[in-house]
Design a protein around this motif. Structure first.
Motif, mmCIF file in Angstrom:
data_model
loop_
_atom_site.group_PDB
_atom_site.id
_atom_site.type_symbol
_atom_site.label_atom_id
_atom_site.label_comp_id
_atom_site.label_asym_id
_atom_site.label_seq_id
_atom_site.Cartn_x
_atom_site.Cartn_y
_atom_site.Cartn_z
ATOM 1 N N VAL A 76 3.289 24.716 -6.757
ATOM 2 C CA VAL A 76 4.554 25.120 -6.150
ATOM 3 C C VAL A 76 4.345 26.484 -5.518
ATOM 4 O O VAL A 76 4.114 27.467 -6.220
ATOM 5 N N GLU A 77 4.395 26.514 -4.207
ATOM 6 C CA GLU A 77 4.179 27.776 -3.498
ATOM 7 C C GLU A 77 5.520 28.465 -3.291
ATOM 8 O O GLU A 77 6.444 27.886 -2.722
ATOM 9 N N SER A 133 7.404 31.398 -14.275
ATOM 10 C CA SER A 133 6.158 30.687 -14.587
ATOM 11 C C SER A 133 6.370 29.188 -14.477
ATOM 12 O O SER A 133 7.500 28.698 -14.490
ATOM 13 N N ALA A 134 5.284 28.466 -14.381
ATOM 14 C CA ALA A 134 5.360 27.017 -14.217
ATOM 15 C C ALA A 134 5.897 26.320 -15.457
ATOM 16 O O ALA A 134 6.307 25.169 -15.394
ATOM 17 N N MET A 139 14.344 27.618 -9.273
ATOM 18 C CA MET A 139 12.999 27.286 -9.716
ATOM 19 C C MET A 139 13.015 26.230 -10.812
ATOM 20 O O MET A 139 12.152 25.345 -10.847
ATOM 21 N N LEU A 140 13.990 26.293 -11.711
ATOM 22 C CA LEU A 140 14.091 25.283 -12.758
ATOM 23 C C LEU A 140 14.299 23.895 -12.157
ATOM 24 O O LEU A 140 13.660 22.919 -12.561
ATOM 25 N N ARG A 141 15.188 23.809 -11.180
ATOM 26 C CA ARG A 141 15.448 22.525 -10.530
ATOM 27 C C ARG A 141 14.224 22.048 -9.750
ATOM 28 O O ARG A 141 13.907 20.851 -9.749
ATOM 29 N N LEU A 142 13.551 22.978 -9.098
ATOM 30 C CA LEU A 142 12.366 22.620 -8.335
ATOM 31 C C LEU A 142 11.267 22.092 -9.250
ATOM 32 O O LEU A 142 10.617 21.078 -8.948
ATOM 33 N N ASP A 161 1.805 24.112 -11.285
ATOM 34 C CA ASP A 161 1.725 25.560 -11.419
ATOM 35 C C ASP A 161 2.437 26.218 -10.241
ATOM 36 O O ASP A 161 2.635 25.607 -9.190
ATOM 37 N N VAL A 162 2.835 27.466 -10.452
ATOM 38 C CA VAL A 162 3.450 28.270 -9.401
ATOM 39 C C VAL A 162 2.415 29.277 -8.934
ATOM 40 O O VAL A 162 2.009 30.160 -9.684
#
Length: 283
Positions: free
Chosen positions: A38-39, A48-49, A65-68, A95-96
């Motif tokens: 995830v960029e 964090s991922a 980010m949680l939804r993504l 991973d982010v």
């Protein structure tokens, strides 16, 4: 071969690469890691991922980010279910990070033997301005990279083109090329593309290719001199003529201005051919 890395963006091309990786894993007993990165913009470094939130992060950013990540993990599970991989160990990682940085780090930390990536290809202005993540991996990866565009059920290789100028020291790459040939029991076609701008006599070239074949103890091979206007066109035309299943090439891995000035035939082929391409970076 023990470890295969398959970076995925959940595109059709990435799914095609995963299917090819499963076929190779069945032959070798290798384990597969499916990786999605995830960029995010620089300000998302507080996330964090795993879903953990660092101090100072914005609430809206947390929710986004949680939804993504939830959506990404759902897509990963769907990809795992979409293709049977019984008998093949497949693990997944989300991973982010920046995709290229994460892929290069994973190759090193996991001792990856082969990266299999999908490629959409690009051309014209888009290719000049942005290139592709696949091309960047081809240019920098410390292990062989197999690029795939179209679906190839039950991936099998019978005819392989090995294109080179046979001038550089290709010993490191040759060991990988031989391993891939032996894995499938394929016939290897050494080819030198003779162009008007760098013309050599056929007799000299045949001696050079024969020397290479003997030096690396090649088996089940042919020697070919192919005339064309440009090297890349010659490789593609020759590969089509013999109905090749795979093209193998070494890449110099230049970046920046040096890459723009000199170009890289291997990376251009990744963009332009429908045939899978195995590239090995010359160290």
């Amino acid at each position: 071969m023990r470890r295969i890395l398959v970076p995925t963006d959940f595109s059709e091309e990435a799914r095609n690469a995963y299917e090819v990786a499963i076929s190779i894993a069945r032959r070798t007993g290798a384990a597969i890691k499916l990786l999605h990165v995830v960029e995010t913009p620089y300000y998302s470094s507080n996330f964090s991922a795993t879903g953990d939130v660092m101090l100072g992060s914005d609430n809206m950013e947390q929710v986004f980010m949680l939804r993504l990540l939830e959506s990404t993990k759902s897509q990963m599970n769907e990809l795992l279910r979409s293709l049977p991989h019984d008998g093949v160990e497949v693990v997944q990682e989300v991973d982010v990070d920046r995709p290229i940085s994460k892929i290069r780090r994973t190759i090193k930390e996991d001792n990856v033997d082969l990266v299999v990536m999908g490629s959409k290809g690009s051309s014209g202005l888009d290719e000049f301005l942005i290139g592709s993540n696949t091309e960047k991996v081809v240019r920098t990866a410390e292990c062989p990279v197999l690029t795939v565009k179209h679906r190839i059920p039950n991936f099998n290789v019978r005819e392989i083109v090995l294109a080179s100028d046979f001038k550089r020291e290709i010993g490191h790459a040759m060991s990988h090329f031989k391993n891939f040939q032996e894995l499938f029991g394929a016939r290897l076609h050494l080819v030198y593309i003779n162009t008007p701008g760098a013309f050599e006599s056929s007799s000299n070239l045949r001696q050079k290719l024969q020397y290479t074949a003997e030096k690396y103890s090649l088996q089940n091979y042919s020697i070919n001199i192919y005339n064309d206007v440009m090297e890349e066109d010659g490789i593609l035309h020759f590969a089509n003529d013999i109905q090749a299943d795979l093209i193998m090439m070494a890449t110099h891995g230049r970046t920046g201005l040096a890459h723009l000035l000199s170009g890289s035939i291997a990376e251009d082929l990744v963009n332009h051919t429908r045939i899978p391409v195995l590239t090995v970076h010359l160290k």
